[in-house]
Design a protein around this motif. Sequence first.
Motif, PDB file in Angstrom:
ATOM      1  N   ALA A 293       0.833  -1.207   0.000  1.00  0.00           N
ATOM      2  CA  ALA A 293       0.000   0.000   0.000  1.00  0.00           C
ATOM      3  C   ALA A 293       0.867   1.257   0.000  1.00  0.00           C
ATOM      4  N   ASN A 294       0.269   2.352  -0.388  1.00  0.00           N
ATOM      5  CA  ASN A 294       0.983   3.630  -0.474  1.00  0.00           C
ATOM      6  C   ASN A 294       2.337   3.460  -1.148  1.00  0.00           C
ATOM      7  N   ASN A 295       2.286   2.908  -2.339  1.00  0.00           N
ATOM      8  CA  ASN A 295       3.493   2.665  -3.122  1.00  0.00           C
ATOM      9  C   ASN A 295       3.105   2.884  -4.587  1.00  0.00           C
ATOM     10  N   TYR A 296       3.520   4.033  -5.130  1.00  0.00           N
ATOM     11  CA  TYR A 296       3.037   4.441  -6.451  1.00  0.00           C
ATOM     12  C   TYR A 296       4.186   4.870  -7.349  1.00  0.00           C
ATOM     13  N   ASP A 297       4.056   4.510  -8.631  1.00  0.00           N
ATOM     14  CA  ASP A 297       4.870   5.108  -9.685  1.00  0.00           C
ATOM     15  C   ASP A 297       3.962   6.054 -10.462  1.00  0.00           C
ATOM     16  N   VAL A 298       4.154   7.389 -10.283  1.00  0.00           N
ATOM     17  CA  VAL A 298       3.276   8.392 -10.884  1.00  0.00           C
ATOM     18  C   VAL A 298       3.969   8.996 -12.098  1.00  0.00           C
ATOM     19  N   SER A 299       3.335   8.831 -13.270  1.00  0.00           N
ATOM     20  CA  SER A 299       3.867   9.387 -14.515  1.00  0.00           C
ATOM     21  C   SER A 299       3.155  10.697 -14.821  1.00  0.00           C
ATOM     22  N   PHE A 300       3.932  11.673 -15.286  1.00  0.00           N
ATOM     23  CA  PHE A 300       3.392  12.999 -15.605  1.00  0.00           C
ATOM     24  C   PHE A 300       3.569  13.251 -17.104  1.00  0.00           C
ATOM     25  N   ASP A 301       2.434  13.198 -17.809  1.00  0.00           N
ATOM     26  CA  ASP A 301       2.433  13.380 -19.262  1.00  0.00           C
ATOM     27  C   ASP A 301       2.158  14.849 -19.569  1.00  0.00           C
ATOM     28  N   ALA A 302       3.172  15.551 -20.050  1.00  0.00           N
ATOM     29  CA  ALA A 302       3.001  16.966 -20.385  1.00  0.00           C
ATOM     30  C   ALA A 302       2.224  17.165 -21.673  1.00  0.00           C
ATOM     31  N   GLN A 303       1.860  16.065 -22.367  1.00  0.00           N
ATOM     32  CA  GLN A 303       1.133  16.107 -23.643  1.00  0.00           C
ATOM     33  C   GLN A 303       1.876  16.963 -24.673  1.00  0.00           C
ATOM     34  N   ASP A 304       3.189  16.850 -24.630  1.00  0.00           N
ATOM     35  CA  ASP A 304       4.019  17.584 -25.590  1.00  0.00           C
ATOM     36  C   ASP A 304       4.856  16.641 -26.448  1.00  0.00           C
ATOM     37  N   GLY A 305       4.554  15.345 -26.376  1.00  0.00           N
ATOM     38  CA  GLY A 305       5.288  14.374 -27.170  1.00  0.00           C
ATOM     39  C   GLY A 305       6.512  13.800 -26.494  1.00  0.00           C
ATOM     40  N   ASN A 306       6.927  14.353 -25.373  1.00  0.00           N
ATOM     41  CA  ASN A 306       8.091  13.842 -24.656  1.00  0.00           C
ATOM     42  C   ASN A 306       7.675  12.747 -23.681  1.00  0.00           C
ATOM     43  N   ALA A 307       8.640  11.914 -23.309  1.00  0.00           N
ATOM     44  CA  ALA A 307       8.355  10.833 -22.370  1.00  0.00           C
ATOM     45  C   ALA A 307       7.970  11.415 -21.013  1.00  0.00           C
ATOM     46  N   PRO A 308       6.965  10.840 -20.377  1.00  0.00           N
ATOM     47  CA  PRO A 308       6.544  11.360 -19.075  1.00  0.00           C
ATOM     48  C   PRO A 308       7.618  11.180 -18.011  1.00  0.00           C
ATOM     49  N   ALA A 309       7.680  12.133 -17.087  1.00  0.00           N
ATOM     50  CA  ALA A 309       8.524  11.990 -15.910  1.00  0.00           C
ATOM     51  C   ALA A 309       7.822  11.070 -14.924  1.00  0.00           C
ATOM     52  N   VAL A 310       8.583  10.270 -14.148  1.00  0.00           N
ATOM     53  CA  VAL A 310       8.011   9.313 -13.204  1.00  0.00           C
ATOM     54  C   VAL A 310       8.538   9.634 -11.809  1.00  0.00           C
ATOM     55  N   VAL A 311       7.613   9.665 -10.844  1.00  0.00           N
ATOM     56  CA  VAL A 311       7.962   9.944  -9.453  1.00  0.00           C
ATOM     57  C   VAL A 311       7.438   8.801  -8.591  1.00  0.00           C
ATOM     58  N   ARG A 312       8.337   8.183  -7.767  1.00  0.00           N
ATOM     59  CA  ARG A 312       7.914   7.145  -6.820  1.00  0.00           C
ATOM     60  C   ARG A 312       7.441   7.827  -5.535  1.00  0.00           C
ATOM     61  N   VAL A 313       6.253   7.432  -5.082  1.00  0.00           N
ATOM     62  CA  VAL A 313       5.637   8.028  -3.895  1.00  0.00           C
ATOM     63  C   VAL A 313       5.265   6.917  -2.925  1.00  0.00           C
ATOM     64  N   PHE A 314       5.725   7.051  -1.670  1.00  0.00           N
ATOM     65  CA  PHE A 314       5.368   6.092  -0.621  1.00  0.00           C
ATOM     66  C   PHE A 314       4.410   6.763   0.380  1.00  0.00           C
ATOM     67  N   ALA A 315       3.314   7.306  -0.093  1.00  0.00           N
ATOM     68  CA  ALA A 315       2.330   7.964   0.771  1.00  0.00           C
ATOM     69  C   ALA A 315       1.029   8.086  -0.012  1.00  0.00           C
ATOM     70  N   SER A 316      -0.016   8.493   0.676  1.00  0.00           N
ATOM     71  CA  SER A 316      -1.310   8.625  -0.001  1.00  0.00           C
ATOM     72  C   SER A 316      -1.422   9.926  -0.772  1.00  0.00           C
ATOM     73  N   THR A 363      -1.063   7.755 -14.011  1.00  0.00           N
ATOM     74  CA  THR A 363      -0.645   8.734 -15.021  1.00  0.00           C
ATOM     75  C   THR A 363      -1.485  10.003 -14.886  1.00  0.00           C
ATOM     76  N   LEU A 364      -0.815  11.148 -14.912  1.00  0.00           N
ATOM     77  CA  LEU A 364      -1.462  12.451 -14.847  1.00  0.00           C
ATOM     78  C   LEU A 364      -1.113  13.231 -16.110  1.00  0.00           C
ATOM     79  N   TYR A 365      -1.986  14.205 -16.462  1.00  0.00           N
ATOM     80  CA  TYR A 365      -1.855  14.910 -17.735  1.00  0.00           C
ATOM     81  C   TYR A 365      -1.871  16.425 -17.503  1.00  0.00           C
ATOM     82  N   ALA A 366      -1.051  17.114 -18.257  1.00  0.00           N
ATOM     83  CA  ALA A 366      -0.981  18.572 -18.153  1.00  0.00           C
ATOM     84  C   ALA A 366      -2.105  19.218 -18.954  1.00  0.00           C
ATOM     85  N   GLN A 367      -2.694  20.264 -18.376  1.00  0.00           N
ATOM     86  CA  GLN A 367      -3.707  21.057 -19.075  1.00  0.00           C
ATOM     87  C   GLN A 367      -3.448  22.537 -18.802  1.00  0.00           C
TER      88      GLN A 367
END
Length: 897
Positions: A293-316, A363-367
Motif C-alpha cells: 500500500a501507499n506505493n506508487y509510480d506516478v507518470s506525468f504526461d506533459a502532452q508535448d510528445g516527450n516521455a513522461p517523468a516518473v515519481v515514486r511516492v510512498f504515501a497517499s 498517469t497524470l496529464y498537463a492542461q
Amino acid sequence: MRSGSGPAAAVLVVAMLAVGLSAQPAAAATVTVTTFEDLQAATAAECANDTVVIGADLTGERLIVDCTVTIDLGGHELSVANVTISGGLTLTIDDPAGGGALSADATLGATTGVLAGISTGGATLIVNGGTITALGGGGAGIGGDLFGDAGTIIITGGNVTATGGMLSAGIGGGSGTPSVGDGRGGDVTIGAAAIVTAVGGLDAPAIGAGVGAGDPPRFGSLLVAGTLRVPSGYLQVPDSNAAAPEVVITATGRILGTEADPLVGADIIGVGQIENGGAIALTSVADTVTVLANNYDVSFDAQDGNAPAVVRVFASTFNAGHRALPPLPPGGIWATVPDDTGTLFTGDSVLTSVGTTTPKPVTLYAQGGFEALRVAAATCPDGYTITLVEDLSGASFTVGCDLTLDLAGHSLTVSYADVTPGSTLTVDDGAGGGTLIADTQESVVDRQAGIGVPVGAGLVIAGGSVDARSSLGAGIGGDDDGLVLGGSAGSVVITGGTVVAESDRGGAGIGGATGSGGGGAGGDVLITGGTVTAEGSFGAAGIGGGAPGYSGSGGPGGAGGTVRIEGGVVTAGGACGIGGCFGDGGVVDIAGGVVTASGFRSALGGMEEFGSVTIRAGASVHVPDGPLLIPDSNSAGAELVIEDGGMLLGTLADETQGAMISGDGQIQNGGVIALAESLVGVTVLDHNYLLSFETNEEPQPQPVRVFASTVASGYRALPAPPDARAWNTASDGGGEWWTEASTLTADTTLHAATDATLTFVAPPATVDQGGSVTFVVIGVDHEGNAVDTTGVVLSSSVPTDEVDGLTVTFPSASPHTITATLGTATTALTVEVIPTPTPTPTPTPTPTPPPAPLPVTGGTFDATLPVGLAVMMLLLGCASLLYSIRRRSAASGVSAR
C-alpha cells in the motif's frame, strides 16, 4: 511473499501497549528526590510502582532500576552514564510539567564499550514525555548491552534520540554473536505523539538486531504511528516474520530522513515487508523490500510528445510523501485524464491502492488555458487558489470547493459561473485592474444567474471589477431553474472592489431569481466595503427578493433575506431598492457606508410585510426618488428604526428632496430624516418637532418641521430675524437664545428679540457751533460677538442739525442729544455745542506826526535818547487822547467816529 494484515497489526499495537499499561496498580506512592543518591534509593528493589519526581537537576554514574517505577522528570535534567532496567521490570519516563530531559551517555561511564545508553534487555521501557538522549557505549542507544537483547520499547510521546555504539543498533540489540543467539532487536513501538530519531552505530542498523545477532527472526518488530527519523546509515527489514510484515506504519506514522531534508537519510534495505498505511519520505528504498500500500509510480504526461517523468511516492499524497509535482507552464494544472472531464491533481490529492505488492502505476496529464481553470475550479480541494496569468474566456465554470480566484490584473469572461452548495468562491485581484464578467442576458442560458450562489453556497468579493448579469436569474444569487419557485440566494459578502449586479427580467441584482411559481429569497448579504451597484428588474429588488411568478397562476415574490451594510458605497434599485418588494421585506441592517436605495414600488422593505429596516449610527441612506411605502406590519413597534447618528436623506445634491414616504406604518427616529415635511406622510416617533416664529411684524415666517435633534443636523434653516434681533424662547429676550445648533426637545415657538447693545466710540463732549462730527458706533450681541452696524441710523434732538449718514453738523449752540438706532436697538449721547464769540472791532491807528525840527538856537538836546523810547511816549500820548474823546462821547450819547 506475504501481503500485509491490518487486523494483525492492530493486535500487535494493543499487545505492545498493554505491556506498559498493565504494570501500574491502583495504589502507588509519590516521592520527590533532590540528589542522585536519593534517586538510586527510590528505584531500588523495595519500590513498588511508585512515582519518583525529580526535584532538581541531577548527575550520576549508573542508575539501576530494580523495581517497576515511574520517573517524572519534573521539568529538570537528569544526566547519567547509563540507565539499566532489571529483567522483567518496567520503567516509565514522563514529564507532565514539560522541559524535562534525560541524558544517558554510556561512552562516559566506567563500563564504556559494554553498556547501552538505556539498557532494556528482558525489560520494558515506556517513554511518555520529556527529551531523551541515549548514546550507547558498546551496546545500543536504547536496547541491548554488548551481546544483549533489546526487550520491549514503547515510546508514546516526547522527543527521543538514540544512537548505537559500534555494531549496535540505535534502538534494538547490541552487537551479538550468532552462536549464542543474542543481540535481538526486540519489539519497538513509536506512538502517534512521539518523535524518535534512531542512528545505528558503525555498520549497524538504525532499528533492529545488532550486527552478528544471527538469523532474521532476531529483528523483532517495529510499529510506527508517530514520526521516526533515520537520518543516516541503513534500516534493514529482514524477512523474519512469516505471519505479518516486520514493519507496520499506521495512517499517522511516517519515516523521514533528516530534519533539514526528510528525503535524505538512511537506506531501507532487506527482503522483508513494510505495511505502509502512512508515509515514507526516504527515496532510497531497495526493490527487494516489499512496500504494501501507499506505493506508487506516478507518470506525468506533459502532452508535448516527450516521455513522461516518473515519481515514486510512498504515501497517499505527494505532500505527505514529501514529493513535489513536476513544474507546469504558468496557469497549467495536472489532471487525471487528458481532456476537461478529469479531476485536478494537487499535492494533496489522494492516491489509492490496497494490498499491492508492486508500485501502482498512475498517469497524470498537463492542461492549460480556460480548460485548466474549469477543471481546477470544479474539482479543487478546499483552500485552493487559481491565479490568472493571462486573459481567459469560456462558456462557464463551476466552483466545487472553497476557492480563491486571483484575477491578478487579468480579465476572465464567461457566460456564467456557479458555486455549488458547500463551496465558497472568493474573488480577489492582487495586482489590480482585473475583471470578471459573467453575462447570461443575451445567451440561451438566461435562466442562470450571472454568478450563481444558491442556498448553502458562498461568494466573497474582495477586489477586482466584477460584472454579473442575468435575466430570469439574479445578477448574483439564485438561478431560475424552471421549478415552482425561482432559486433563492446563499451567502454574498463584499469587502472591496467594484461590483455591478443586474437582472433585467425578474431576478434581483443580488439575491433571488424569479420562477414560474414565484420569486426566490434574497439570502444573506454583507457589504463592508467597495463600490456596489445592484439593479433588479420589474417586481424584484436591487438587493433582496426575486419577482413574483410569471406563470398564469402567478406566485409570491421572494423574501428579502438578511442584508447588512457596514461600509462602502452601495446603490440598489429596481422595483424595490433593498428588501423583499412583493415578498416579506426581511431584515435590512445598515450600520455604515453611503447607501442609495430607490424603486418604482418602494425604496426599502416589503410593500405588504415591510420587515425590519434599521439605520444605525454612522450610516447614510439616500432615497432619491420614487415612493418609500411603509405598511403597518409590525404590531410590536416601528417598522423603520433610525438610531442616533443614522440619517435618511433625499438626493445627493439636495438631501431634502427625494422619495415620498407613505403608508400607515411608523418610523422610530432617533437620528435624522432630511426629507421635507411635505414628503413625510407616516407617523414619525421622536425627533419630530415644529418650530414657529413670532416677529410682531407681518407677514410672519412660515413654521419649520424638523426631523432631527437640531435644525442644522435636520437639513433645515432658521428664517433670518429682523435687524438687531435674534431668536429667543421669550419675547423680551429673557429666555434661551436660539441658533440652528440648539437642541430640540419639543415643539417650540421662537421670538425675534433685540440682541444688540450699541455704543458710541470716543464721542466728543463739546463741538463748536457750526462744526461737524463723524460718529463711530459699534455693537455686540448677548454673547459679546460683534454686530454688523452698517445699518445704524443717527438722529438729533435739534431739528436744525444736519445728519448725513454718521456725520452730524451743528449750526446752533445748545445741548444736542444724538441717538443711534439699529432695528430695535438704540443708544444716545449729549453733545454741548459751544457758541461762536462776538469779534472785538480793531481801532483805527492815529497817523504818526513827523519829527519836530531841531531848534535853531543853540540849546541842549540829548542826542543819546533812544528812538524806541520816543516812539513809546508818543503812542501813550495818543492813547490818552483817544480815551478822553470816548468818555466825552459816551457822556453826550454820540458815537465817536
